[in-house]
Write an enzyme that holds these catalytic residues in place. Structure first.
Site, mmCIF file in Angstrom:
data_model
loop_
_atom_site.group_PDB
_atom_site.id
_atom_site.type_symbol
_atom_site.label_atom_id
_atom_site.label_comp_id
_atom_site.label_asym_id
_atom_site.label_seq_id
_atom_site.Cartn_x
_atom_site.Cartn_y
_atom_site.Cartn_z
ATOM 1 N N HIS A 5 13.514 -0.277 -15.017
ATOM 2 C CA HIS A 5 12.854 -1.443 -15.621
ATOM 3 C C HIS A 5 12.846 -1.321 -17.150
ATOM 4 O O HIS A 5 13.098 -2.291 -17.868
ATOM 5 C CB HIS A 5 11.397 -1.546 -15.160
ATOM 6 N N LYS A 10 20.950 -2.977 -9.342
ATOM 7 C CA LYS A 10 20.702 -2.213 -8.113
ATOM 8 C C LYS A 10 20.430 -3.169 -6.953
ATOM 9 O O LYS A 10 20.854 -2.945 -5.836
ATOM 10 C CB LYS A 10 19.531 -1.241 -8.282
ATOM 11 N N GLN A 69 20.270 -9.673 -4.552
ATOM 12 C CA GLN A 69 19.234 -10.474 -5.215
ATOM 13 C C GLN A 69 19.799 -11.130 -6.477
ATOM 14 O O GLN A 69 19.624 -12.334 -6.703
ATOM 15 C CB GLN A 69 18.057 -9.562 -5.577
HETATM 16 O O1 PAF Z 1 13.267 -7.202 -7.989
HETATM 17 C C1 PAF Z 1 12.042 -7.408 -7.970
HETATM 18 O O2 PAF Z 1 11.223 -6.602 -8.438
HETATM 19 C C2 PAF Z 1 11.518 -8.693 -7.353
HETATM 20 O O3 PAF Z 1 12.286 -9.068 -6.247
HETATM 21 C C3 PAF Z 1 11.383 -9.857 -8.339
HETATM 22 C C4 PAF Z 1 12.741 -10.276 -8.887
HETATM 23 C C5 PAF Z 1 10.466 -9.455 -9.473
HETATM 24 C C6 PAF Z 1 10.780 -11.080 -7.628
HETATM 25 O O4 PAF Z 1 9.541 -10.785 -7.073
#
Ligand code: PAF
Length: 276
Positions: free
Chosen positions: A33, A144, A148
């Site tokens: 992050h 990763k 998504q």
């Molecule tokens: O990847 C994540 O942490 C979550 O899926 C996100 C994109 C913040 C959506 O809740």
């Protein structure tokens, strides 16, 4: 750094910002992050992070309640990296029952979606809500979570959102394990075994680079190798990068993806294979 918990306050804070870069998270922040946060500086002058554990993207038997909530430590890590941290409550995000959802594309039923029905619908719905709330110019997501990122890119393109989506490289521990909030659930011994997932992906990548093309057989062998080492495998799959469909022999931009459980802890990883 300002911590804001309501949509109204956040909108008022951002109204005059010329270029907002946004990193949505579910907290429990790690170097992956923080890497996205650093990258976001290249894309905006005001950096917003959100921390929201989204109930909509967890199945009934999944770890929503158990998901680590570490707000204080997260905010300490964001000092100097974020200008604004948006930390809404569930009630702020869902003041009434959510009855409108983003219907993700069919690919959302494959790979991670095959064992997590409804996950990508809940994920896409909250991401759309967050993008509408923050209205960033750029939003950043980790590679990763490849599937998504793919679904978010499609949603943003097809819904005509004026937002540039940036994918950040996966950050790995020294032994290759992709950083993830779920790694902390691993026991010491499982943690030392966990690198085998990445090693399996590397072996597949090397085999493809060396010319192997029997993808079905390669996938089955990888599943067998992981199972023999005690993993419960959701999938190992060689896909085409651009549409995430099963790779064809002639394609040269591929991605090898895997999800598997080690002692009940579900780990996810992928590796790009760029031929030519
Ligand atoms: O990847 C994540 O942490 C979550 O899926 C996100 C994109 C913040 C959506 O809740």
């Amino acid at each position: 750094m300002q911590i804001i918990t309501t949509i109204a306050e956040l909108r008022a804070r951002l109204v005059n910002e010329q270029s907002v870069a946004f990193v949505p998270t579910m907290g429990n922040l790690h170097e992956g992050h923080l890497n996205l946060m650093r990258l976001s500086r290249e894309h905006g002058s005001c950096i917003v992070a959100s921390i929201f554990v989204n109930p909509l993207q967890f199945g009934p038997s999944e770890d929503f309640d158990k998901y680590p909530r570490t707000l204080e430590a997260d905010c300490a890590k964001l000092q100097g990296l974020a200008d604004v941290v948006f930390v809404p409550s569930v009630n702020e995000m869902y003041p009434e029952q959510q009855t409108i959802f983003v219907e993700p594309p069919l690919i959302a039923n494959e790979l991670c979606g095959a064992t997590r029905p409804g996950h990508f619908r809940g994920m896409a719905t909250v991401v759309l809500k967050l993008l509408n709330i923050v209205q960033p110019h750029v939003a950043l997501f980790g590679k990763k979570d490849y599937q998504q990122l793919h679904i978010i890119r499609q949603m943003v393109a097809q819904m005509n959102l004026p937002i540039h989506i940036v994918g950040g490289e996966t950050v790995r521990a020294a032994d290759g394990l992709a950083l993830s909030s779920r790694n902390q659930y691993l026991s010491k011994i499982q943690r030392s075994q966990a690198t085998f997932l990445y090693q399996t992906l590397q072996r597949l990548r090397d085999a493809i680079v060396q010319g192997e093309r029997n993808f079905e057989q390669m996938q089955s062998q990888a599943v067998l190798a992981l199972s023999t080492e005690g993993w419960v495998v959701d999938y190992v799959s060689i896909r085409n990068q651009s549409d995430l469909l099963s790779a064809k022999q002639s394609q040269c931009k591929l991605v090898v993806l895997a999800a598997a459980k080690l002692g009940g802890v579900r780990l996810l990883d992928n590796i790009d294979v760029n031929l030519k």
